[in-house]
Design a protein around this motif. Sequence first.
Motif, short mmCIF file in Angstrom:
data_model
loop_
_atom_site.label_atom_id
_atom_site.label_comp_id
_atom_site.label_asym_id
_atom_site.label_seq_id
_atom_site.Cartn_x
_atom_site.Cartn_y
_atom_site.Cartn_z
N ARG A 44 27.94 36.81 47.21
CA ARG A 44 28.25 36.69 45.78
C ARG A 44 29.75 36.58 45.60
O ARG A 44 30.52 36.92 46.49
N ILE A 45 30.14 36.13 44.43
CA ILE A 45 31.55 36.06 44.11
C ILE A 45 32.08 37.49 43.98
O ILE A 45 31.46 38.32 43.32
N VAL A 46 33.20 37.75 44.65
CA VAL A 46 33.77 39.09 44.65
C VAL A 46 33.98 39.59 43.22
O VAL A 46 34.29 38.81 42.32
N ARG A 47 33.75 40.85 43.00
CA ARG A 47 33.89 41.54 41.71
C ARG A 47 32.91 41.04 40.63
O ARG A 47 33.13 41.24 39.45
N THR A 71 36.76 31.75 38.14
CA THR A 71 37.94 30.89 38.18
C THR A 71 37.63 29.68 39.06
O THR A 71 36.64 29.67 39.81
N ALA A 72 38.50 28.69 39.00
CA ALA A 72 38.35 27.53 39.87
C ALA A 72 38.42 27.95 41.33
O ALA A 72 37.70 27.41 42.18
N GLU A 73 39.24 28.94 41.64
CA GLU A 73 39.33 29.45 43.01
C GLU A 73 38.00 30.07 43.44
O GLU A 73 37.57 29.90 44.58
N ASP A 74 37.34 30.79 42.52
CA ASP A 74 36.02 31.36 42.84
C ASP A 74 35.05 30.26 43.22
O ASP A 74 34.28 30.39 44.19
N LEU A 75 35.05 29.18 42.46
CA LEU A 75 34.14 28.08 42.77
C LEU A 75 34.50 27.43 44.10
O LEU A 75 33.60 27.12 44.89
#
Length: 111
Positions: free
Chosen positions: A50-53, A82-86
């Motif tokens: 999963r995406i952190v946090r 965020t775009a970084e998450d994606l």
Amino acid sequence: MTPTFESIYDSVLHLPRGEQVRLLAMVALKVADASPGIDFDDRVCGGAARIVRTRIPVWLLESLRRGGRTDAELLAAYPSLTAEDLANAWLYARTHREEMDREIAANGDEA
């Protein structure tokens, strides 16, 4: 008692050179397999990547992307991302394709 960085570092420096190299190689392999921005916890999302946090599993994002959703649409639908998450999610999905296929198949009705 949990060892500190300093105590581990000191211990490593006292190993023979060959053992230091072996340890470094093992750590490098472990770090290379790490997935930045991706977290795992058996108590959250059933342990799925999963995406952190967040509680947003990578398989869900990948399923939506396979279904035609754009990054812009996903960012609008999930304002905490965020775009970084994606970017982290897409890297993880690319390098763990079989896992994504299994998760999407097992949870497909939720996407």
